[in-house]
Motif scaffolding. Structure first.
Motif, PDB file in Angstrom:
ATOM      1  N   ASN A 176      37.065  23.889  36.714  1.00 44.96           N
ATOM      2  CA  ASN A 176      38.384  24.247  36.192  1.00 44.96           C
ATOM      3  C   ASN A 176      38.391  25.760  36.029  1.00 44.96           C
ATOM      4  O   ASN A 176      38.035  26.290  34.980  1.00 44.96           O
ATOM      5  CB  ASN A 176      38.662  23.546  34.865  1.00 44.96           C
ATOM      6  CG  ASN A 176      40.108  23.701  34.425  1.00 44.96           C
ATOM      7  OD1 ASN A 176      40.855  24.495  35.003  1.00 44.96           O
ATOM      8  ND2 ASN A 176      40.515  22.966  33.416  1.00 44.96           N
ATOM      9  N   SER A 177      38.769  26.446  37.104  1.00 45.27           N
ATOM     10  CA  SER A 177      38.670  27.901  37.131  1.00 45.27           C
ATOM     11  C   SER A 177      39.792  28.447  38.011  1.00 45.27           C
ATOM     12  O   SER A 177      39.811  28.216  39.218  1.00 45.27           O
ATOM     13  CB  SER A 177      37.307  28.326  37.674  1.00 45.27           C
ATOM     14  OG  SER A 177      37.066  29.692  37.438  1.00 45.27           O
TER      15      SER A 177
ATOM     16  N   ASP B 136      35.801  29.459  34.426  1.00 43.11           N
ATOM     17  CA  ASP B 136      35.897  30.924  34.393  1.00 43.11           C
ATOM     18  C   ASP B 136      34.896  31.599  35.322  1.00 43.11           C
ATOM     19  O   ASP B 136      34.128  32.482  34.918  1.00 43.11           O
ATOM     20  CB  ASP B 136      35.724  31.420  32.954  1.00 43.11           C
ATOM     21  CG  ASP B 136      36.414  32.755  32.711  1.00 43.11           C
ATOM     22  OD1 ASP B 136      37.135  33.233  33.615  1.00 43.11           O
ATOM     23  OD2 ASP B 136      36.238  33.319  31.613  1.00 43.11           O
ATOM     24  N   ALA B 137      34.928  31.208  36.595  1.00 45.72           N
ATOM     25  CA  ALA B 137      34.013  31.765  37.595  1.00 45.72           C
ATOM     26  C   ALA B 137      34.526  33.119  38.101  1.00 45.72           C
ATOM     27  O   ALA B 137      35.724  33.370  38.139  1.00 45.72           O
ATOM     28  CB  ALA B 137      33.866  30.798  38.763  1.00 45.72           C
TER      29      ALA B 137
ATOM     30  N   ASN C  16      40.743  34.112  43.873  1.00 48.37           N
ATOM     31  CA  ASN C  16      39.714  33.763  44.860  1.00 48.37           C
ATOM     32  C   ASN C  16      38.679  32.767  44.350  1.00 48.37           C
ATOM     33  O   ASN C  16      37.545  32.726  44.833  1.00 48.37           O
ATOM     34  CB  ASN C  16      39.005  35.025  45.387  1.00 48.37           C
ATOM     35  CG  ASN C  16      39.941  35.942  46.141  1.00 48.37           C
ATOM     36  OD1 ASN C  16      40.336  36.989  45.639  1.00 48.37           O
ATOM     37  ND2 ASN C  16      40.328  35.546  47.335  1.00 48.37           N
ATOM     38  N   ASN C  17      39.061  31.937  43.403  1.00 49.28           N
ATOM     39  CA  ASN C  17      38.159  30.877  42.935  1.00 49.28           C
ATOM     40  C   ASN C  17      38.225  29.663  43.858  1.00 49.28           C
ATOM     41  O   ASN C  17      38.800  28.632  43.519  1.00 49.28           O
ATOM     42  CB  ASN C  17      38.511  30.463  41.501  1.00 49.28           C
ATOM     43  CG  ASN C  17      37.873  31.308  40.432  1.00 49.28           C
ATOM     44  OD1 ASN C  17      38.164  31.154  39.262  1.00 49.28           O
ATOM     45  ND2 ASN C  17      36.990  32.218  40.816  1.00 49.28           N
TER      46      ASN C  17
ATOM     47  N   ASN D 106      29.883  28.524  31.767  1.00 48.76           N
ATOM     48  CA  ASN D 106      30.999  29.437  31.549  1.00 48.76           C
ATOM     49  C   ASN D 106      30.655  30.795  32.148  1.00 48.76           C
ATOM     50  O   ASN D 106      29.757  31.491  31.658  1.00 48.76           O
ATOM     51  CB  ASN D 106      31.267  29.560  30.044  1.00 48.76           C
ATOM     52  CG  ASN D 106      32.491  30.405  29.736  1.00 48.76           C
ATOM     53  OD1 ASN D 106      32.963  31.180  30.553  1.00 48.76           O
ATOM     54  ND2 ASN D 106      33.009  30.261  28.522  1.00 48.76           N
ATOM     55  N   GLY D 107      31.394  31.183  33.192  1.00 48.49           N
ATOM     56  CA  GLY D 107      31.118  32.448  33.869  1.00 48.49           C
ATOM     57  C   GLY D 107      31.678  33.672  33.180  1.00 48.49           C
ATOM     58  O   GLY D 107      31.354  34.800  33.582  1.00 48.49           O
ATOM     59  N   SER D 108      32.535  33.501  32.190  1.00 49.80           N
ATOM     60  CA  SER D 108      33.112  34.615  31.407  1.00 49.80           C
ATOM     61  C   SER D 108      33.812  35.649  32.279  1.00 49.80           C
ATOM     62  O   SER D 108      33.951  36.822  31.885  1.00 49.80           O
ATOM     63  CB  SER D 108      32.028  35.307  30.568  1.00 49.80           C
ATOM     64  OG  SER D 108      31.378  34.398  29.705  1.00 49.80           O
TER      65      SER D 108
END
Length: 465
Positions: A246-247, A224-225, A251-252, A160-162
């Motif tokens: 799933n992000s 959540d990148a 720009n993901n 999880n990139g938060s």
């Protein structure tokens, strides 16, 4: 008796000939262009030694910072010859980047979750990185490796990139920092002077391997990148497989191999806020300076659901992209499905591209799209060479603006594009063609009608990302 040995000798000769023929046939069957690429791609191997982060003090409560533990364990594992750094079941928090070292496999066991801090200060000091095709010193990617060999991130853990708490709120497009960096690349400003990070707003990638070899990303799930999700740069022998993303932040992009050789992306499922796959090779003068094309790359057996494009090459590709194979792909929804883009600043080439067995549900713009004058040009005139594309056995249920869009630039047409067994069930405009040479159709059907040949229509403007 002599006749018996004579017959036996003949039988042995026949069997030997058959065996030689079979081996020769088998070798010919294996020796395909894709097969030749795959022979050069091998997943790294690691020592059997294991290092469990909880034994070194990591606490799985989702709150206690484990940064110091990860740094210590990864360094010790690498120094002692490598092995697996184990993240066991539980929720761990880290305030800062994970810096991988050579011969280390960071392995997430079932039920493991890693939550990254949302505080941008935790990703300083700035590190050498590549941001939209230009070198600089910037915030560290959340997973970072620099000039390492035999490295991996594996297992069924959740990452999880938060980013939605901070980085994803930044708007770098057309910002002062973005323009400054691009001007530095254009002017050839020494890289050590391109210092951003603190006080600037260029978000870092989720995962970036810079100048590495023998790289594996296998099995993990990412949410959540902050920016581009998986971004190998200047790497050789890279495998990305069984990864779920799933992000939907700005720009993901799912996976962006840039200036890389011998890359395999397979069995992945990406739901992304930008391109599913975007193959790149540096931006403008900086790409020419580094001069490393992306070549020998296979994308297969994947599912993409994208807010922008499905399979994409460009637009940062100034050192060139060639010898690419993309097949057995399902694209649910996207802006454009099979998209090759550049602009008049880029130069370079996109050539020897093979796309087959792609099924797309719907696009908002075009199903097959070639564009040599993509938006964002800074006024140069270095058109990209588009040459030798084979696209076959591909289909789309609905394409929102055009089925086939093939638009080159005057004096530098698209060249040698073969479209075979293409079916587009419904679209407002069957084809848009301008400045294209040796574009051929074979068994191409749009809106229920066979297209026998391309028809010059002149360009129209399509939606862009």
């Amino acid at each position: 008796m002599n006749q018996f040995y004579l017959n036996l000798k003949k039988a042995f000769f026949v069997l030997t000939s058959l065996l030689v023929s079979f081996i020769s046939f088998a070798q010919q069957k294996v020796s395909t262009p894709v097969g030749d690429i795959l022979l050069n791609i091998k997943v790294p191997e690691f020592k059997k030694a294991t290092y469990d982060i909880t034994i070194f003090g990591a606490i799985a409560n989702g709150k206690t910072d484990t940064k110091a533990v990860f740094d210590k364990v990864i360094n010790q594992c690498s120094v002692e010859g490598g092995g697996e750094v184990i993240v066991p079941k539980g929720t761990f928090f880290i305030a800062g980047a994970i810096v991988l070292k050579s011969h280390v496999n960071l392995h997430f066991e079932d039920g493991a979750e890693l939550i990254f801090s949302a505080d941008d200060k935790d990703y300083l000091p700035a590190v050498l990185t590549l941001w939209e095709g230009t070198e600089l010193f910037n915030y560290s990617p959340l997973f970072y490796a620099y000039q390492c060999s035999d490295i991996a991130i594996t297992g069924n853990g959740k990452i999880n990139g938060s980013a939605s708490k901070n980085f994803a709120k930044w708007r770098p497009q057309r910002s002062e920092e973005q323009n400054k960096l691009r001007q530095m690349g254009h002017d050839g400003t020494p890289v050590y002077e391109r210092v951003f990070g603190a006080g600037s707003y260029l978000p870092p990638d989720m995962i970036q391997f810079f100048g590495c070899k023998n790289v594996l990303v296998d099995g993990i799930s990412i949410i959540d990148a902050p920016y581009w999700v998986i971004h190998p740069v200047l790497c050789n022998n890279v495998t990305v497989q069984n990864v779920t993303i799933n992000s939907m932040n700005l720009n993901n992009d799912g996976c962006d191999p840039e200036a890389c050789t011998n890359v395999l992306i397979q069995h992945c499922n990406f739901t992304t806020g930008d391109d599913g796959i975007a193959i790149k090779a540096g931006r403008d003068q900086d790409g020419w300076r580094i001069g490393q094309p992306t070549e020998n790359l296979v994308v297969r057996d994947c599912i993409f659901n994208s807010k922008t494009n499905g399979l994409c090459i460009g637009s940062e590709m100034s050192a060139g992209v060639r010898n690419i194979y993309m097949y057995n792909i399902k694209i649910k929804k996207c802006l454009s499905a099979i998209y090759f883009k550049s602009n008049l600043d880029r130069g370079g080439f996109i050539e020897d591209i093979h796309v087959s067995d792609v099924q797309c549900d719907s696009t908002l713009s075009a199903f097959i799209r070639f564009e040599n004058n993509y938006h964002g040009s800074r006024g140069g005139h270095y058109p990209t060479r588009f040459n030798n594309f084979i696209i076959q056995n591909v289909s789309c249920n609905y394409s929102g603006e055009a089925g086939i869009y093939a638009v080159g630039v005057k004096g530098n047409p698209l060249k040698n594009i073969s479209l075979k067994k293409v079916t587009i069930k419904s679209t407002p405009k069957d084809q848009v063609v301008d400045n294209a040479e040796h574009l051929t159709y074979e068994d191409v059907e749009v809106n229920g009608t066979k297209l026998l040949k391309p028809v010059e229509t002149g360009p129209i403007m399509l939606r862009t990302d």
